[in-house]
Design a protein around this motif. Structure first.
Motif, PDB file in Angstrom:
ATOM      1  N   GLN A 236      39.073  25.831 -15.540  1.00 26.23           N
ATOM      2  CA  GLN A 236      38.783  24.403 -15.395  1.00 26.23           C
ATOM      3  C   GLN A 236      39.316  23.878 -14.066  1.00 26.23           C
ATOM      4  O   GLN A 236      38.642  23.096 -13.367  1.00 26.23           O
ATOM      5  CB  GLN A 236      39.394  23.630 -16.568  1.00 26.23           C
ATOM      6  CG  GLN A 236      38.670  23.875 -17.884  1.00 26.23           C
ATOM      7  CD  GLN A 236      39.405  23.283 -19.069  1.00 26.23           C
ATOM      8  OE1 GLN A 236      40.611  23.021 -19.009  1.00 26.23           O
ATOM      9  NE2 GLN A 236      38.687  23.085 -20.158  1.00 26.23           N
ATOM     10  N   GLU A 239      37.097  24.984 -11.309  1.00 31.32           N
ATOM     11  CA  GLU A 239      35.885  24.160 -11.222  1.00 31.32           C
ATOM     12  C   GLU A 239      36.164  22.883 -10.435  1.00 31.32           C
ATOM     13  O   GLU A 239      35.375  22.460  -9.583  1.00 31.32           O
ATOM     14  CB  GLU A 239      35.379  23.816 -12.625  1.00 31.32           C
ATOM     15  CG  GLU A 239      34.733  24.975 -13.361  1.00 31.32           C
ATOM     16  CD  GLU A 239      34.302  24.589 -14.767  1.00 31.32           C
ATOM     17  OE1 GLU A 239      34.344  23.378 -15.077  1.00 31.32           O
ATOM     18  OE2 GLU A 239      33.939  25.493 -15.540  1.00 31.32           O
ATOM     19  N   LEU A 240      37.290  22.244 -10.743  1.00 35.56           N
ATOM     20  CA  LEU A 240      37.668  21.030 -10.020  1.00 35.56           C
ATOM     21  C   LEU A 240      37.953  21.350  -8.551  1.00 35.56           C
ATOM     22  O   LEU A 240      37.587  20.591  -7.653  1.00 35.56           O
ATOM     23  CB  LEU A 240      38.893  20.396 -10.675  1.00 35.56           C
ATOM     24  CG  LEU A 240      38.692  19.852 -12.090  1.00 35.56           C
ATOM     25  CD1 LEU A 240      40.018  19.403 -12.679  1.00 35.56           C
ATOM     26  CD2 LEU A 240      37.698  18.694 -12.086  1.00 35.56           C
ATOM     27  N   ARG A 241      38.617  22.479  -8.358  1.00 32.99           N
ATOM     28  CA  ARG A 241      38.971  22.881  -6.992  1.00 32.99           C
ATOM     29  C   ARG A 241      37.706  23.131  -6.158  1.00 32.99           C
ATOM     30  O   ARG A 241      37.675  22.845  -4.948  1.00 32.99           O
ATOM     31  CB  ARG A 241      39.822  24.141  -7.055  1.00 32.99           C
ATOM     32  CG  ARG A 241      40.611  24.439  -5.799  1.00 32.99           C
ATOM     33  CD  ARG A 241      41.501  25.643  -6.060  1.00 32.99           C
ATOM     34  NE  ARG A 241      42.396  25.899  -4.960  1.00 32.99           N
ATOM     35  CZ  ARG A 241      43.298  26.883  -4.964  1.00 32.99           C
ATOM     36  NH1 ARG A 241      43.399  27.683  -6.022  1.00 32.99           N
ATOM     37  NH2 ARG A 241      44.081  27.067  -3.916  1.00 32.99           N
ATOM     38  N   ARG A 243      35.060  21.523  -6.285  1.00 38.66           N
ATOM     39  CA  ARG A 243      34.488  20.231  -5.887  1.00 38.66           C
ATOM     40  C   ARG A 243      35.465  19.412  -5.043  1.00 38.66           C
ATOM     41  O   ARG A 243      35.265  18.213  -4.838  1.00 38.66           O
ATOM     42  CB  ARG A 243      34.091  19.441  -7.144  1.00 38.66           C
ATOM     43  CG  ARG A 243      33.004  20.105  -7.977  1.00 38.66           C
ATOM     44  CD  ARG A 243      32.422  19.153  -9.006  1.00 38.66           C
ATOM     45  NE  ARG A 243      33.391  18.760 -10.020  1.00 38.66           N
ATOM     46  CZ  ARG A 243      33.563  19.423 -11.179  1.00 38.66           C
ATOM     47  NH1 ARG A 243      32.827  20.507 -11.444  1.00 38.66           N
ATOM     48  NH2 ARG A 243      34.449  19.010 -12.060  1.00 38.66           N
ATOM     49  N   LEU A 244      36.531  20.049  -4.580  1.00 43.63           N
ATOM     50  CA  LEU A 244      37.597  19.342  -3.888  1.00 43.63           C
ATOM     51  C   LEU A 244      37.085  18.616  -2.645  1.00 43.63           C
ATOM     52  O   LEU A 244      37.474  17.461  -2.372  1.00 43.63           O
ATOM     53  CB  LEU A 244      38.711  20.335  -3.501  1.00 43.63           C
ATOM     54  CG  LEU A 244      39.998  19.731  -2.942  1.00 43.63           C
ATOM     55  CD1 LEU A 244      40.599  18.735  -3.935  1.00 43.63           C
ATOM     56  CD2 LEU A 244      41.015  20.829  -2.634  1.00 43.63           C
ATOM     57  N   TYR A 247      35.619  15.312  -3.476  1.00 39.89           N
ATOM     58  CA  TYR A 247      36.621  14.283  -3.729  1.00 39.89           C
ATOM     59  C   TYR A 247      37.192  13.775  -2.395  1.00 39.89           C
ATOM     60  O   TYR A 247      37.396  12.559  -2.203  1.00 39.89           O
ATOM     61  CB  TYR A 247      37.752  14.843  -4.593  1.00 39.89           C
ATOM     62  CG  TYR A 247      37.367  15.116  -6.034  1.00 39.89           C
ATOM     63  CD1 TYR A 247      37.425  14.124  -6.996  1.00 39.89           C
ATOM     64  CD2 TYR A 247      36.951  16.379  -6.432  1.00 39.89           C
ATOM     65  CE1 TYR A 247      37.070  14.372  -8.319  1.00 39.89           C
ATOM     66  CE2 TYR A 247      36.601  16.653  -7.742  1.00 39.89           C
ATOM     67  CZ  TYR A 247      36.662  15.644  -8.686  1.00 39.89           C
ATOM     68  OH  TYR A 247      36.313  15.895  -9.983  1.00 39.89           O
ATOM     69  N   LEU A 267      46.552  19.277  -7.311  1.00 40.36           N
ATOM     70  CA  LEU A 267      45.511  20.066  -7.975  1.00 40.36           C
ATOM     71  C   LEU A 267      45.528  21.506  -7.471  1.00 40.36           C
ATOM     72  O   LEU A 267      45.448  22.451  -8.263  1.00 40.36           O
ATOM     73  CB  LEU A 267      44.138  19.432  -7.722  1.00 40.36           C
ATOM     74  CG  LEU A 267      42.933  20.138  -8.342  1.00 40.36           C
ATOM     75  CD1 LEU A 267      42.990  20.073  -9.853  1.00 40.36           C
ATOM     76  CD2 LEU A 267      41.634  19.504  -7.848  1.00 40.36           C
TER      77      LEU A 267
END
Length: 294
Positions: A236, A239-241, A243-244, A247, A267
């Motif tokens: 998870q 996944e966020l990383r 899209r870093l 952001y 993060l």
């Protein structure tokens, strides 16, 4: 909990048949055996009887032993029940079921002692087996096992062997414990009581030894569950990383850098920590697995 636990050494096709034939196995446990195969089934017998009757009266009519009109009448009267037997009354499913059970019996009677039914276990033993099976399910159904982060090959061999050995020992313990209780319940003389007491302790010691096996499985499953949580969290975070940059773009355009940048840096640090935690969890699971080796 699985209703039938099968020795892993049983050929796969026969093992599957054992698992699917619990009802027949229960009947076999109670001493059932199929009757010798009859020359004709009940349905076939009725058909032959009907044909024979019709043929007899037909011959009588033709030979003139009875009136031709009466002969034809008998042909009609007996032909109708024959047609009912052939096309309306269908007893063949019963015969098919009987034949199926016979085939299962012939195939599985050689495997007595190579399977355990839940009915073979007393209440305490059934609970222990259920605990073992839950622990095994945690391991075998985990993504870390499917992804090969654990020793999935050894799991595929060792865990069914552990389940079988636990079930086999619990079945023996249950049978002996039931007989012991039946004997003790009748009342014992002091001399016999002196002998029965250490035997009861032997049963308790045996249960504790099986319990130790189950607890080792549960420790392994607990470590696998920790690895599973770390694995899920790690993915998870990744996944966020991934899209870093989106952001970063957004906060730059909105002028929110002062608030968001520290969070974005954290993060990345969390991803690194989770990766280390995953490795530690997998290592711990491997260490726990060593205790399951015979």
């Amino acid at each position: 909990m699985a209703d039938v636990v099968v020795d892993p050494e049983v050929p796969p096709d026969d093992a599957q048949l054992l698992r699917e034939s619990r009802r027949v196995l229960l009947k076999m446990r109670q001493g059932w055996a199929p009757e010798p195969r009859r020359a004709l089934s009940s349905a076939q017998y009725r058909i032959v009887a009907a044909f024979g009757s019709v043929a007899l009266f037909g011959m009588m009519a033709v030979s003139g032993l009875v009136g031709r009109g009466l002969g034809l009448l008998m042909l009609v009267l007996l032909g109708i029940p024959m047609m009912i037997v052939l096309f309306i009354r269908n007893d063949l499913p019963d015969d098919d079921e009987e034949e199926y059970e016979r085939e299962v019996y012939e195939q599985l009677r050689w495997y007595e002692g190579r399977y355990v039914l839940t009915e073979d276990l007393d209440e305490a033993s059934a609970r222990l087996l259920a605990r073992a099976q839950r622990a095994i399910a945690v391991v075998t159904e985990s993504r870390v096992n499917a992804e090969g982060l654990l020793d999935d090959v050894r799991n595929a061999v060792m865990l069914p062997a552990q389940e079988w050995e636990i079930a086999r020992l619990l079945a023996k313990l249950s049978a002996l414990r039931t007989k012991h209780r039946e004997t003790v319940s009748k009342g014992l003389t002091p001399e016999v009581e002196a002998v029965a007491e250490p035997l009861a302790r032997a049963l308790d010691s045996s249960e504790e030894a099986v319990l130790a096996r189950v607890e080792a499985l549960e420790r392994y499953a607990s470590n696998v569950a920790d690895a599973e949580r770390a694995y899920q969290a790690h993915h998870q975070i990744e996944e966020l990383r991934g899209r870093l940059h989106q952001y970063e773009e957004l906060v730059a355009e909105t002028g929110a850098d002062g608030f968001a940048v520290p969070e974005l840096e954290r993060l990345a640090q969390d991803a690194d920590r989770l990766e280390q935690a995953l490795r530690r969890s997998v290592t711990s699971a491997h260490e726990a697995f060593r205790y399951l080796d015979p």
